[in-house]
Design a protein around this motif. Structure first.
Motif, PDB file in Angstrom:
ATOM      1  N   GLY A 133       0.799  -1.211   0.000  1.00 58.08           N
ATOM      2  CA  GLY A 133       0.000   0.000   0.000  1.00 58.08           C
ATOM      3  C   GLY A 133       0.836   1.267   0.000  1.00 58.08           C
ATOM      4  O   GLY A 133       2.074   1.229  -0.112  1.00 58.08           O
ATOM      5  N   SER A 134       0.146   2.392   0.131  1.00 54.65           N
ATOM      6  CA  SER A 134       0.791   3.705   0.072  1.00 54.65           C
ATOM      7  C   SER A 134       0.345   4.579   1.232  1.00 54.65           C
ATOM      8  O   SER A 134      -0.758   4.416   1.760  1.00 54.65           O
ATOM      9  N   LEU A 135       1.217   5.498   1.585  1.00 50.21           N
ATOM     10  CA  LEU A 135       0.898   6.539   2.555  1.00 50.21           C
ATOM     11  C   LEU A 135       1.587   7.818   2.110  1.00 50.21           C
ATOM     12  O   LEU A 135       2.653   7.767   1.479  1.00 50.21           O
ATOM     13  N   ARG A 136       1.001   8.943   2.477  1.00 51.82           N
ATOM     14  CA  ARG A 136       1.620  10.236   2.220  1.00 51.82           C
ATOM     15  C   ARG A 136       1.772  10.960   3.548  1.00 51.82           C
ATOM     16  O   ARG A 136       0.773  11.285   4.200  1.00 51.82           O
ATOM     17  N   LEU A 137       3.001  11.187   3.923  1.00 53.79           N
ATOM     18  CA  LEU A 137       3.285  11.931   5.136  1.00 53.79           C
ATOM     19  C   LEU A 137       3.420  13.413   4.811  1.00 53.79           C
ATOM     20  O   LEU A 137       3.910  13.777   3.740  1.00 53.79           O
ATOM     21  N   SER A 138       3.002  14.237   5.748  1.00 55.43           N
ATOM     22  CA  SER A 138       3.160  15.689   5.629  1.00 55.43           C
ATOM     23  C   SER A 138       3.874  16.209   6.857  1.00 55.43           C
ATOM     24  O   SER A 138       3.755  15.646   7.950  1.00 55.43           O
ATOM     25  N   CYS A 139       4.587  17.287   6.683  1.00 57.28           N
ATOM     26  CA  CYS A 139       5.257  17.954   7.796  1.00 57.28           C
ATOM     27  C   CYS A 139       5.098  19.457   7.579  1.00 57.28           C
ATOM     28  O   CYS A 139       5.631  20.001   6.600  1.00 57.28           O
ATOM     29  N   THR A 140       4.377  20.098   8.476  1.00 52.63           N
ATOM     30  CA  THR A 140       4.128  21.537   8.364  1.00 52.63           C
ATOM     31  C   THR A 140       5.008  22.273   9.354  1.00 52.63           C
ATOM     32  O   THR A 140       5.059  21.919  10.540  1.00 52.63           O
ATOM     33  N   ALA A 141       5.681  23.283   8.849  1.00 48.24           N
ATOM     34  CA  ALA A 141       6.658  24.016   9.648  1.00 48.24           C
ATOM     35  C   ALA A 141       6.139  25.394  10.032  1.00 48.24           C
ATOM     36  O   ALA A 141       5.346  26.000   9.302  1.00 48.24           O
ATOM     37  N   SER A 142       6.615  25.897  11.158  1.00 48.28           N
ATOM     38  CA  SER A 142       6.315  27.254  11.596  1.00 48.28           C
ATOM     39  C   SER A 142       7.451  27.748  12.467  1.00 48.28           C
ATOM     40  O   SER A 142       8.239  26.961  12.999  1.00 48.28           O
ATOM     41  N   GLY A 143       7.535  29.077  12.598  1.00 44.66           N
ATOM     42  CA  GLY A 143       8.526  29.664  13.486  1.00 44.66           C
ATOM     43  C   GLY A 143       9.872  29.934  12.847  1.00 44.66           C
ATOM     44  O   GLY A 143      10.800  30.385  13.526  1.00 44.66           O
ATOM     45  N   PHE A 144      10.003  29.655  11.557  1.00 45.50           N
ATOM     46  CA  PHE A 144      11.252  29.964  10.848  1.00 45.50           C
ATOM     47  C   PHE A 144      10.939  30.127   9.364  1.00 45.50           C
ATOM     48  O   PHE A 144       9.833  29.819   8.909  1.00 45.50           O
ATOM     49  N   THR A 145      11.926  30.599   8.612  1.00 43.17           N
ATOM     50  CA  THR A 145      11.740  30.828   7.177  1.00 43.17           C
ATOM     51  C   THR A 145      11.929  29.513   6.445  1.00 43.17           C
ATOM     52  O   THR A 145      13.046  29.099   6.132  1.00 43.17           O
ATOM     53  N   PHE A 146      10.834  28.845   6.195  1.00 41.60           N
ATOM     54  CA  PHE A 146      10.844  27.503   5.626  1.00 41.60           C
ATOM     55  C   PHE A 146      11.615  27.442   4.311  1.00 41.60           C
ATOM     56  O   PHE A 146      12.382  26.509   4.066  1.00 41.60           O
ATOM     57  N   SER A 147      11.427  28.445   3.461  1.00 48.98           N
ATOM     58  CA  SER A 147      12.011  28.404   2.126  1.00 48.98           C
ATOM     59  C   SER A 147      13.527  28.542   2.128  1.00 48.98           C
ATOM     60  O   SER A 147      14.160  28.319   1.095  1.00 48.98           O
ATOM     61  N   ASN A 148      14.128  28.870   3.268  1.00 47.19           N
ATOM     62  CA  ASN A 148      15.581  28.964   3.376  1.00 47.19           C
ATOM     63  C   ASN A 148      16.212  27.710   3.967  1.00 47.19           C
ATOM     64  O   ASN A 148      17.405  27.702   4.270  1.00 47.19           O
ATOM     65  N   HIS A 149      15.390  26.676   4.153  1.00 49.34           N
ATOM     66  CA  HIS A 149      15.859  25.476   4.822  1.00 49.34           C
ATOM     67  C   HIS A 149      15.752  24.245   3.927  1.00 49.34           C
ATOM     68  O   HIS A 149      14.760  24.071   3.206  1.00 49.34           O
ATOM     69  N   ALA A 150      16.774  23.408   4.005  1.00 48.74           N
ATOM     70  CA  ALA A 150      16.662  22.063   3.462  1.00 48.74           C
ATOM     71  C   ALA A 150      15.861  21.223   4.456  1.00 48.74           C
ATOM     72  O   ALA A 150      15.903  21.472   5.670  1.00 48.74           O
ATOM     73  N   MET A 151      15.143  20.238   3.930  1.00 51.89           N
ATOM     74  CA  MET A 151      14.287  19.405   4.769  1.00 51.89           C
ATOM     75  C   MET A 151      14.619  17.939   4.563  1.00 51.89           C
ATOM     76  O   MET A 151      15.004  17.522   3.456  1.00 51.89           O
ATOM     77  N   GLY A 152      14.439  17.172   5.614  1.00 51.26           N
ATOM     78  CA  GLY A 152      14.715  15.741   5.516  1.00 51.26           C
ATOM     79  C   GLY A 152      13.665  14.915   6.223  1.00 51.26           C
ATOM     80  O   GLY A 152      12.963  15.408   7.117  1.00 51.26           O
ATOM     81  N   TRP A 153      13.563  13.671   5.793  1.00 48.25           N
ATOM     82  CA  TRP A 153      12.740  12.667   6.483  1.00 48.25           C
ATOM     83  C   TRP A 153      13.678  11.564   6.977  1.00 48.25           C
ATOM     84  O   TRP A 153      14.548  11.088   6.221  1.00 48.25           O
ATOM     85  N   PHE A 154      13.471  11.175   8.225  1.00 49.52           N
ATOM     86  CA  PHE A 154      14.224  10.100   8.856  1.00 49.52           C
ATOM     87  C   PHE A 154      13.221   9.130   9.470  1.00 49.52           C
ATOM     88  O   PHE A 154      12.049   9.467   9.645  1.00 49.52           O
ATOM     89  N   ARG A 155      13.687   7.950   9.821  1.00 46.82           N
ATOM     90  CA  ARG A 155      12.812   6.991  10.485  1.00 46.82           C
ATOM     91  C   ARG A 155      13.601   6.197  11.510  1.00 46.82           C
ATOM     92  O   ARG A 155      14.811   6.027  11.387  1.00 46.82           O
ATOM     93  N   GLN A 156      12.870   5.733  12.506  1.00 46.94           N
ATOM     94  CA  GLN A 156      13.485   4.920  13.551  1.00 46.94           C
ATOM     95  C   GLN A 156      12.567   3.755  13.873  1.00 46.94           C
ATOM     96  O   GLN A 156      11.439   3.964  14.347  1.00 46.94           O
ATOM     97  N   ALA A 157      13.052   2.570  13.608  1.00 46.13           N
ATOM     98  CA  ALA A 157      12.322   1.352  13.929  1.00 46.13           C
ATOM     99  C   ALA A 157      12.680   0.918  15.352  1.00 46.13           C
ATOM    100  O   ALA A 157      13.744   1.281  15.863  1.00 46.13           O
ATOM    101  N   PRO A 158      11.827   0.137  15.987  1.00 45.70           N
ATOM    102  CA  PRO A 158      12.112  -0.320  17.360  1.00 45.70           C
ATOM    103  C   PRO A 158      13.460  -1.035  17.435  1.00 45.70           C
ATOM    104  O   PRO A 158      13.754  -1.920  16.636  1.00 45.70           O
ATOM    105  N   GLY A 159      14.277  -0.611  18.388  1.00 48.29           N
ATOM    106  CA  GLY A 159      15.565  -1.249  18.598  1.00 48.29           C
ATOM    107  C   GLY A 159      16.645  -0.865  17.610  1.00 48.29           C
ATOM    108  O   GLY A 159      17.746  -1.422  17.645  1.00 48.29           O
TER     109      GLY A 159
END
Length: 124
Positions: free
Chosen positions: A16-42
């Motif tokens: 299947g599929s999922l779409r994750l979103s991440c909404t930012a505030s408190g800084f100039t978003f367009s001046n930042h690189a963005m990343g996605w990370f993940r952590q599995a148990p253990g």
């Protein structure tokens, strides 16, 4: 203050599929690189995908390339992770992160700000 809020996680069957979103505030978003990370148990937190400040440059972990797509909408201060053909190995808490700069960054130590994470569970 700086905030990154992830959403879109959940339970999905393998393939299947999922779409994750991440909404930012408190800084100039367009001046930042963005990343996605993940952590599995253990396991340690690992890089998944990153995107440069204008969205023209992207990097992916080899195991997700071709199945996951990172994108951003600077007008909405939001970064997305479209995940297709999910396997149980993708089960983890997914985090978005931000760092000032132009190019996408793969190292988690280079990121200044992190969201609280969203759980993705893929059943077999």
């Amino acid at each position: 203050q700086v905030q990154l809020v992830e959403s879109g996680g959940g339970l999905v069957q393998a393939g299947g599929s999922l779409r994750l979103s991440c909404t930012a505030s408190g800084f100039t978003f367009s001046n930042h690189a963005m990343g996605w990370f993940r952590q599995a148990p253990g396991k340690e937190r690992e890089f998944v995908a990153a995107i440069g400040w204008r969205g023209g440059s992207t990097y992916y972990q080899a195991s997700v390339k071709g199945r996951f797509t990172i994108s951003r909408d600077n007008a909405k201060n939001t970064v997305y992770l479209q995940m297709n053909s999910l396997s149980p190995e993708a089960t983890a808490v997914y985090y978005c992160a931000a760092t000032p700069g132009i190019l996408p960054i793969t190292s988690n130590s280079e990121y200044d700000n992190w969201g609280q994470g969203t759980q993705v569970t893929v059943s077999s």
